[in-house]
Write a protein that holds these residues in place. Structure first.
Motif, mmCIF file in Angstrom:
data_model
loop_
_atom_site.group_PDB
_atom_site.id
_atom_site.type_symbol
_atom_site.label_atom_id
_atom_site.label_comp_id
_atom_site.label_asym_id
_atom_site.label_seq_id
_atom_site.Cartn_x
_atom_site.Cartn_y
_atom_site.Cartn_z
ATOM 1 N N GLY A 118 21.727 19.834 -115.386
ATOM 2 C CA GLY A 118 22.878 19.621 -116.260
ATOM 3 C C GLY A 118 23.535 18.301 -115.917
ATOM 4 O O GLY A 118 22.857 17.277 -115.770
ATOM 5 N N LEU A 119 24.851 18.303 -115.785
ATOM 6 C CA LEU A 119 25.560 17.101 -115.356
ATOM 7 C C LEU A 119 25.344 16.923 -113.854
ATOM 8 O O LEU A 119 25.843 17.701 -113.046
ATOM 9 C CB LEU A 119 27.052 17.221 -115.657
ATOM 10 N N ILE A 120 24.592 15.914 -113.479
ATOM 11 C CA ILE A 120 24.371 15.580 -112.069
ATOM 12 C C ILE A 120 25.144 14.293 -111.809
ATOM 13 O O ILE A 120 24.749 13.219 -112.291
ATOM 14 C CB ILE A 120 22.874 15.384 -111.759
ATOM 15 N N PRO A 121 26.267 14.360 -111.104
ATOM 16 C CA PRO A 121 27.129 13.175 -110.972
ATOM 17 C C PRO A 121 26.400 11.902 -110.575
ATOM 18 O O PRO A 121 26.652 10.837 -111.148
ATOM 19 C CB PRO A 121 28.150 13.610 -109.914
ATOM 20 N N THR A 122 25.472 11.985 -109.611
ATOM 21 C CA THR A 122 24.790 10.768 -109.163
ATOM 22 C C THR A 122 23.810 10.219 -110.187
ATOM 23 O O THR A 122 23.391 9.072 -110.087
ATOM 24 C CB THR A 122 24.035 11.032 -107.843
ATOM 25 N N PHE A 130 30.029 11.264 -117.403
ATOM 26 C CA PHE A 130 30.625 12.535 -116.978
ATOM 27 C C PHE A 130 31.024 13.337 -118.210
ATOM 28 O O PHE A 130 32.186 13.341 -118.631
ATOM 29 C CB PHE A 130 31.812 12.284 -116.046
ATOM 30 N N ARG A 131 30.052 14.006 -118.770
ATOM 31 C CA ARG A 131 30.254 14.795 -119.980
ATOM 32 C C ARG A 131 29.301 15.978 -119.956
ATOM 33 O O ARG A 131 28.337 16.014 -119.191
ATOM 34 C CB ARG A 131 30.015 13.938 -121.220
ATOM 35 N N ALA A 132 29.569 16.944 -120.806
ATOM 36 C CA ALA A 132 28.737 18.149 -120.876
ATOM 37 C C ALA A 132 27.305 17.793 -121.274
ATOM 38 O O ALA A 132 27.055 16.832 -122.012
ATOM 39 C CB ALA A 132 29.325 19.126 -121.875
ATOM 40 N N VAL A 133 26.381 18.590 -120.774
ATOM 41 C CA VAL A 133 24.963 18.436 -121.106
ATOM 42 C C VAL A 133 24.475 19.771 -121.662
ATOM 43 O O VAL A 133 24.777 20.824 -121.111
ATOM 44 C CB VAL A 133 24.142 18.059 -119.859
ATOM 45 N N GLY A 134 23.750 19.734 -122.769
ATOM 46 C CA GLY A 134 23.196 20.959 -123.327
ATOM 47 C C GLY A 134 23.921 21.480 -124.550
ATOM 48 O O GLY A 134 23.740 22.648 -124.924
ATOM 49 N N GLY A 204 44.684 14.271 -108.882
ATOM 50 C CA GLY A 204 44.248 13.609 -110.097
ATOM 51 C C GLY A 204 43.912 14.615 -111.189
ATOM 52 O O GLY A 204 44.510 15.684 -111.289
ATOM 53 N N HIS A 205 42.907 14.286 -111.972
ATOM 54 C CA HIS A 205 42.479 15.136 -113.079
ATOM 55 C C HIS A 205 41.737 16.360 -112.567
ATOM 56 O O HIS A 205 40.875 16.260 -111.692
ATOM 57 C CB HIS A 205 41.568 14.337 -114.007
ATOM 58 N N TYR A 206 42.071 17.522 -113.094
ATOM 59 C CA TYR A 206 41.331 18.739 -112.776
ATOM 60 C C TYR A 206 40.286 18.981 -113.863
ATOM 61 O O TYR A 206 40.589 18.901 -115.060
ATOM 62 C CB TYR A 206 42.269 19.947 -112.718
ATOM 63 N N PRO A 207 39.051 19.271 -113.474
ATOM 64 C CA PRO A 207 38.046 19.569 -114.497
ATOM 65 C C PRO A 207 38.402 20.844 -115.245
ATOM 66 O O PRO A 207 39.134 21.695 -114.732
ATOM 67 C CB PRO A 207 36.756 19.742 -113.681
ATOM 68 N N ARG A 208 37.893 20.967 -116.451
ATOM 69 C CA ARG A 208 38.218 22.123 -117.295
ATOM 70 C C ARG A 208 37.882 23.443 -116.623
ATOM 71 O O ARG A 208 38.601 24.434 -116.751
ATOM 72 C CB ARG A 208 37.465 22.020 -118.623
ATOM 73 N N HIS A 209 36.767 23.463 -115.877
ATOM 74 C CA HIS A 209 36.323 24.730 -115.294
ATOM 75 C C HIS A 209 37.108 25.118 -114.048
ATOM 76 O O HIS A 209 36.967 26.236 -113.555
ATOM 77 C CB HIS A 209 34.829 24.659 -114.950
#
Length: 268
Positions: A118-122, A130-134, A204-209
């Motif tokens: 899915g989203l692999i930061p590296t 940095f966005r959703a995958v799938g 900072g920003h919290y991810p949605r999940h």
């Protein structure tokens, strides 16, 4: 009732039976808290894993050192050497988002590997940042192919990050990998959050999940203000002569002091 640290075989046997809990921790205090709270899996830094105090703090958590694989070294051999050191220090598995060739090499040496899909930061540049995958059939198929590649390379588990829940659930049902959801819904085998998000330490920003259960940032702000106030009072006491007071200093017998002063008076 005391619990035993799970093995890879235990985690595989639990697939589809209950949701496991996973936290990313970076300190001994967080590791100990996770242990006492009954958290199943821990992602830890290399430094924490190599700290001989770690297993005293978290003896029954399944630990997966999870720094970016590049910190292990640039080559498969370097990654393998680091993985061996981590396993010797008490790691139950290693996280690796390197190539299938590298994962296969680790698996060939009987080192349990947790991969990433899915989203692999590296590697996010390949999937649009940095966005959703799938979210489309085509990109969902891409995630499925990532999972199959990990299976074939010998990984036992995979983090699946920021993938639609329905897609992640459908994949999880069709793979023997232990699927660890980070923002990929409840249809996987484990849920994964960072301790800093759970504790409200992320400024900072919290991810949605993410779900915040405490606001320790505010508590640390309060402690910092108390720290500043204490230091300020200390400096003011020095300036005014209040510190050190008589109670903060050693005394000397008056006769002994006179003898010493007589000694000094004879010195040139």
């Amino acid at each position: 009732m005391a619990r035993n640290r799970p093995t890879v075989a235990d985690l595989r046997a639990l697939k589809g039976k209950r949701q496991l809990s996973k936290l990313r921790v970076t300190t001994l205090e967080e590791a100990e808290a996770a242990e006492r709270a009954g958290i199943d899996l821990l992602s830890v830094t290399y430094g924490l894993m190599l700290d001989p105090r770690f297993r005293d703090a978290a003896p029954t958590c399944f630990a997966v050192p999870g720094d970016e694989y590049g910190m292990m070294g640039a080559t498969t051999d370097e990654i393998l050497r680091t993985a061996v050191k981590l396993k010797a220090a008490g790691a139950d598995a290693v996280y690796c988002s390197a190539s299938a060739q590298t994962i296969r090499r680790l698996a060939d040496e009987r080192i349990p590997v947790c991969g990433h899909v899915g989203l692999i930061p590296t590697h996010s540049t390949w999937t649009g940042g940095f966005r959703a995958v799938g979210k489309t059939a085509e990109t969902a198929e891409f995630v499925w192919r990532q999972v199959k590649e990990l299976e074939e390379a010998g990984a036992f588990a995979a983090e699946i990050e920021v993938v639609p829940g329905a897609v992640a659930a459908a994949i999880s049902k069709r793979t023997p990998l232990v699927m660890i959801s980070m923002g990929a819904g409840a249809g996987c085998d484990a849920q994964y959050l960072f301790a800093e998000d759970v504790l409200g330490l992320n400024r900072g920003h919290y991810p949605r999940h993410a779900k915040v259960y405490r606001n320790l940032a505010a508590e640390f702000d309060r402690i910092q203000q108390e720290r500043i106030a204490a230091f300020s009072e200390y400096a003011a006491d020095i300036a005014s002569g209040t510190y050190p007071g008589a109670g903060h200093m050693l005394g000397i017998d008056a006769g002994e002091l006179r003898r010493f002063e007589d000694f000094l008076s004879g010195q040139t």
